[in-house]
Design a protein around this motif. Structure first.
Motif, mmCIF file in Angstrom:
data_model
loop_
_atom_site.group_PDB
_atom_site.id
_atom_site.type_symbol
_atom_site.label_atom_id
_atom_site.label_comp_id
_atom_site.label_asym_id
_atom_site.label_seq_id
_atom_site.Cartn_x
_atom_site.Cartn_y
_atom_site.Cartn_z
ATOM 1 N N ARG A 176 0.827 -1.211 0.000
ATOM 2 C CA ARG A 176 0.000 0.000 0.000
ATOM 3 C C ARG A 176 0.857 1.255 0.000
ATOM 4 N N GLU A 177 0.415 2.236 -0.774
ATOM 5 C CA GLU A 177 1.188 3.464 -0.944
ATOM 6 C C GLU A 177 1.317 4.244 0.365
ATOM 7 N N GLU A 178 0.281 4.185 1.213
ATOM 8 C CA GLU A 178 0.364 4.927 2.472
ATOM 9 C C GLU A 178 1.462 4.377 3.389
ATOM 10 N N LEU A 179 1.758 3.051 3.256
ATOM 11 C CA LEU A 179 2.857 2.495 4.035
ATOM 12 C C LEU A 179 4.196 3.037 3.558
ATOM 13 N N ILE A 197 9.622 -2.429 5.168
ATOM 14 C CA ILE A 197 8.222 -2.212 4.792
ATOM 15 C C ILE A 197 7.808 -3.106 3.627
ATOM 16 N N GLN A 198 8.533 -3.019 2.514
ATOM 17 C CA GLN A 198 8.092 -3.722 1.313
ATOM 18 C C GLN A 198 8.195 -5.237 1.450
ATOM 19 N N LEU A 199 9.366 -5.738 1.835
ATOM 20 C CA LEU A 199 9.528 -7.193 1.939
ATOM 21 C C LEU A 199 8.639 -7.815 3.018
ATOM 22 N N PRO A 200 8.535 -7.218 4.225
ATOM 23 C CA PRO A 200 7.607 -7.813 5.209
ATOM 24 C C PRO A 200 6.166 -7.868 4.726
ATOM 25 N N ASN A 201 5.728 -6.821 4.020
ATOM 26 C CA ASN A 201 4.349 -6.813 3.519
ATOM 27 C C ASN A 201 4.169 -7.696 2.293
ATOM 28 N N ALA A 202 5.257 -7.920 1.556
ATOM 29 C CA ALA A 202 5.189 -8.788 0.376
ATOM 30 C C ALA A 202 5.442 -10.246 0.720
ATOM 31 N N LEU A 203 5.769 -10.535 1.991
ATOM 32 C CA LEU A 203 6.149 -11.890 2.381
ATOM 33 C C LEU A 203 5.086 -12.951 2.083
ATOM 34 N N PRO A 204 3.781 -12.690 2.321
ATOM 35 C CA PRO A 204 2.791 -13.713 1.947
ATOM 36 C C PRO A 204 2.844 -14.079 0.466
ATOM 37 N N SER A 205 3.004 -13.080 -0.396
ATOM 38 C CA SER A 205 3.103 -13.349 -1.823
ATOM 39 C C SER A 205 4.386 -14.103 -2.156
ATOM 40 N N ILE A 206 5.490 -13.710 -1.500
ATOM 41 C CA ILE A 206 6.764 -14.400 -1.741
ATOM 42 C C ILE A 206 6.671 -15.856 -1.291
ATOM 43 N N LYS A 278 -0.791 -8.017 8.402
ATOM 44 C CA LYS A 278 -1.912 -7.212 8.884
ATOM 45 C C LYS A 278 -1.499 -6.374 10.092
ATOM 46 N N LYS A 279 -0.683 -6.960 10.963
ATOM 47 C CA LYS A 279 -0.222 -6.205 12.133
ATOM 48 C C LYS A 279 0.680 -5.056 11.724
ATOM 49 N N VAL A 280 1.614 -5.341 10.769
ATOM 50 C CA VAL A 280 2.517 -4.293 10.297
ATOM 51 C C VAL A 280 1.742 -3.181 9.615
ATOM 52 N N ALA A 281 0.751 -3.555 8.781
ATOM 53 C CA ALA A 281 -0.047 -2.563 8.074
ATOM 54 C C ALA A 281 -0.822 -1.689 9.053
#
Length: 296
Positions: A176-179, A197-206, A278-281
């Protein structure tokens, strides 16, 4: 049957690589072969009972009692069919191919997510890798590396790498851009944005990419047995050559059970990563709101 100019070009290109870089290919083949041999030897050195307890405990931790019981039953069935040595051999090949695919694929996915031109080029190359019949990969692999485990691992890497590249790129682009704005408002550098920010939030997809890479590597087990990969694939191939339904079914059942175990375990890590996302977001959104409030 003679090949066209396109086929001749491909053949000449592979022959050019073989003639001019044979030493490099031999060195790489020896190094990769040693890694696979050490990995297989390490797995084979673990007693079956110890491996059974370890995997059941891991399954209990990740998925619960029911899946742990299934893992125990599946491994017992594999041992009962006397296929544990072949399973270890196949597992070593899959682990080696998956690790190399991740070491190469994740950085490529990050690069593609950060550079639109690179992403366009990668998409075309990955389309080619995924749609080309896997049997075709075996031909240049054998020419360049000979018969055995090494060309099997190389062909498996080429076939199984695309999912992790695609899903890494997709996961980073979907952050998300706001992150990103919250990170920049706190003075984060590009490297800090990527790692925090990016890798932790992209981890489910990775992790979904890791899961698909493992499954595609397993699907190459039987095909790679044609060039000396060994393992469960060789057992299945033996059943095909003899028209022996029993041998073929046992080998195929071993592949299926191993695939289910690896699929559910890797999937569980993706589920945990999604909860952490979700927690990080949530925390990042609160930080962004707070920074805007202070700014006003």
């Amino acid at each position: 049957m003679n090949s066209s100019l396109i086929g001749q070009f491909a053949e000449n290109f592979v022959n050019f690589l073989f003639d001019h870089f044979r030493g490099g290919f031999d060195g790489f083949s020896a190094a990769l072969g040693a890694v696979v041999k050490v990995l297989e030897g390490g797995l084979a050195a673990v007693p079956f009972l110890a491996m059974l307890i370890f995997l059941m405990a891991l399954a209990l931790w990740r998925r619960g009692v029911i899946f742990s019981a299934f893992v125990g039953a599946a491994l017992w069935v594999i041992q009962y069919m006397n296929l544990w040595p072949q399973t270890v051999s196949s597992l070593a090949l899959v682990i080696a191919a998956t690790v190399i695919s991740l070491l190469v694929g994740v950085p490529l996915g990050i690069w593609g997510a950060r550079n639109k031109r690179v992403e366009v080029v990668l998409r075309s190359v990955l389309d080619f890798m995924q749609t080309m019949p896997p049997f075709v990969y075996l031909i240049p692999a054998v020419v360049l590396f000979g018969l055995g485990r090494v060309p099997a691992v190389i062909a498996t890497i080429v076939f199984s790498m695309p999912p992790v590249v695609r899903l890494t790129t997709l996961g980073i682009r979907q952050v998300r851009e706001e992150l990103i704005e919250a990170g920049r408002s706190f003075g984060s550098t590009d490297a800090q944005l990527l790692w925090k920010i990016q890798l932790p939030n992209a981890l489910p997809s990775i992790m979904a990419g890791v899961n698909q890479t493992i499954m595609m590597a397993l699907s190459m087990v039987v095909i790679a047995s044609m060039i000396g990969a060994g393992g469960l694939g060789e057992y299945v191939l033996s059943g095909i050559q003899r028209l022996d339904i029993g041998i073929g079914f046992e080998g195929g059942l071993g592949v299926v059970l191993l695939a289910i175990i690896l699929d559910r375990l890797t999937e569980s890590f993706g589920v945990k990563a999604k909860k952490a996302k979700k927690k990080v977001a949530s925390s990042s959104t609160k930080a962004a709101t707070a920074s805007k409030t202070v700014g006003t």
